[in-house]
Design a protein around this motif. Structure first.
Motif, PDB file in Angstrom:
ATOM      1  N   THR A   1       0.831  -1.197   0.000  1.00 14.43           N
ATOM      2  CA  THR A   1       0.000   0.000   0.000  1.00 14.43           C
ATOM      3  C   THR A   1       0.868   1.251   0.000  1.00 14.43           C
ATOM      4  OG1 THR A   1      -1.698  -1.172   1.245  1.00 14.43           O
ATOM      5  CG2 THR A   1      -1.871   1.220   1.168  1.00 14.43           C
TER       6      THR A   1
ATOM      7  N   GLN B   1      -1.475  -1.097  -4.201  1.00 15.56           N
ATOM      8  CA  GLN B   1      -2.699  -0.396  -3.798  1.00 15.56           C
ATOM      9  C   GLN B   1      -2.342   1.056  -3.496  1.00 15.56           C
ATOM     10  OE1 GLN B   1      -5.096  -2.274  -0.723  1.00 15.56           O
ATOM     11  NE2 GLN B   1      -5.699  -0.262   0.075  1.00 15.56           N
TER      12      GLN B   1
ATOM     13  N   GLN C   1      -3.341   4.741  -2.418  1.00 17.69           N
ATOM     14  CA  GLN C   1      -4.389   5.379  -1.626  1.00 17.69           C
ATOM     15  C   GLN C   1      -4.075   6.852  -1.424  1.00 17.69           C
ATOM     16  OE1 GLN C   1      -5.360   3.270   1.937  1.00 17.69           O
ATOM     17  NE2 GLN C   1      -7.193   4.479   2.326  1.00 17.69           N
TER      18      GLN C   1
END
Length: 441
Positions: free
Chosen positions: A49, A78, A80
């Motif tokens: 992430t 991922q 974000q």
């Protein structure tokens, strides 16, 4: 002549069952051994992430995702972006801490250090023999200074934001005044601003506008706002010099500063301002109808001949990540020479010292390729602004910036004289220090 493969010209019998008739079994075995490679151990898939503020997913995808997915097929990335209910504070509270964060110096204390996320990269740099000398030394030193522990908490990712002087070519042509040039002083620019500030046909034309906060913060002295060693405004005499230099532009009749910082920045884009002191910033939007260019940021008499700049953001790893080594490899890939060269060609100033990558700035960008981008590197970047001693209470960088802008605005609006404005800034800083201390009780 193109060379043919050795195996392409050897008769099939030599590689088949009749190898003993073609020179002996020993040779064939050695060929087979040379062809045999140990299989790479299978890498277990996992999700990494990456958290940032302000950088949209589209930009991350365009600059990094394709290269990362090709290099690390076992990793799912991922991405974000901070938003409502998904700030870094929210994620910490939810125990959804990212592996990699894009941090900056002004927000580093509150959003990284104080949240217990900090992880020093020194050991990973050492074990991987990563070359920190690739980067502009001032960017590495700034991150070390900002952490206040001697550890390096991040590696600098483009862009950084060098100060330049924008000018409106149409207005200079209209009034028959020569364009600004690289290497000019503030005195030179002041004389130009006086010539270009005028009223024609009932329209007021301003000679100069500015991103005031950037110009004060990113000053050639590397002068901090809050003193590094005591609870007060740093070096008031130097602040006096900086205030006086900038205020004279707003004392020119009809060159009145706009009512707030954003409007002052946006004034140039309305087509009635001749020059603007601001950052070269890929996120800065100037309307396409404005025919603009840039020259080097003016030099202040008696100050170092250095280019003021807002440093870059940094890729950092969190203490809580279970994939620190892989995260460091990912960061290294995002900062590779090839990536930074592509960035530079798109107008994104590199954090590397490589002169060829610097020279490529804006080369393939549809707008920047038409501009004087070489001027960004006319002067070396300023040294890092000294940071507070580790034992002293610090104040958020953005709070300090707001305080110094407010003081300058009061001076410019004739709401306070120079001594009063600086004294009030000093008092506001002390109030913020007291507030920070009270939070720790």
């Amino acid at each position: 002549m193109k060379k043919r493969s050795l195996f392409a010209i050897v008769p099939a019998c030599l590689l088949g069952l009749a190898i003993t008739a073609c020179g002996g079994n020993e040779t064939a075995v050695s060929i087979e051994k040379a062809e045999t490679k140990p299989a790479e151990p299978k890498k277990e898939p996992f999700t990494l992430t990456i958290f940032t503020e302000g950088v949209k997913p589209e930009e991350f995808d365009a600059r990094f995702r394709g290269r990362l997915e090709k290099k690390f097929p076992h990793i799912t990335f991922q991405y974000q972006m901070s938003g409502t209910g998904a700030t870094i504070n929210d994620l910490v509270a939810q125990k959804k801490i990212p592996d990699i964060m894009r941090i900056d110096v002004p927000g580093m204390k509150a959003k990284y250090l104080d949240l217990g996320l900090a992880y020093g990269l020194d050991s990973l740099v050492k074990t991987s023999k990563y070359d920190l000398k690739r980067f502009e030394p001032v960017f590495i030193q700034e991150m070390v200074n900002a952490g206040r522990t001697g550890e390096l908490y991040g590696l600098p990712v483009p862009p950084y934001f060098p100060l330049v002087l924008y000018y409106n070519k149409t207005l200079f042509d209209q009034f028959g005044v020569p364009y600004p040039k690289d290497g000019m002083s503030w005195d030179d620019i002041y004389e130009l601003a006086k010539k270009m500030t005028r009223t024609e046909g009932g329209v007021v034309y301003r000679g100069f506008s500015a991103s005031v906060t950037a110009m004060l913060r990113d000053n050639p002295y590397s002068l901090p706002i809050l003193d590094p060693a005591s609870d007060q405004l740093a070096d008031p005499e130097k602040w006096r010099t900086l205030f006086q230099n900038l205020k004279r532009f707003y004392d020119i009749p009809n060159n009145t500063m706009e009512k707030n910082a954003n409007e002052e920045i946006n004034a140039f884009g309305k087509g009635k301002v001749a020059m603007m002191g601001n950052q070269h910033n890929i996120y800065l939007t100037i309307p396409p109808e404005i025919d603009w260019d840039i020259v080097s940021y003016p030099m202040l008499e008696g100050a170092p001949k250095l280019m003021g700049q807002r440093g870059p953001a940094y890729w950092a790893i969190t203490q809580q990540s279970e994939h620190k080594e892989e995260a460091f490899q990912v960061i290294s890939e995002m900062l590779a020479d090839e990536v930074q060269l592509a960035d530079s060609k798109n107008g994104i100033p590199t954090t590397l010292v490589d002169p060829e990558i610097k020279k490529a700035l804006g080369q393939t960008h549809p707008l920047y390729s038409q501009k004087n981008m070489k001027t960004v590197h006319t002067y070396p970047p300023t040294a890092p602004t000294p940071k507070r001693k580790a034992e002293l209470t610090d104040v958020l960088g953005r709070t300090q910036e707001a305080i110094i802008f407010e003081a300058f605005q009061k001076l410019t609006n004739n709401e306070a004289d120079l001594n009063t404005a600086l004294r009030q800034a000093d008092e506001r800083l002390k109030q913020e220090i007291a507030l920070e201390k009270s939070k720790g009780k």
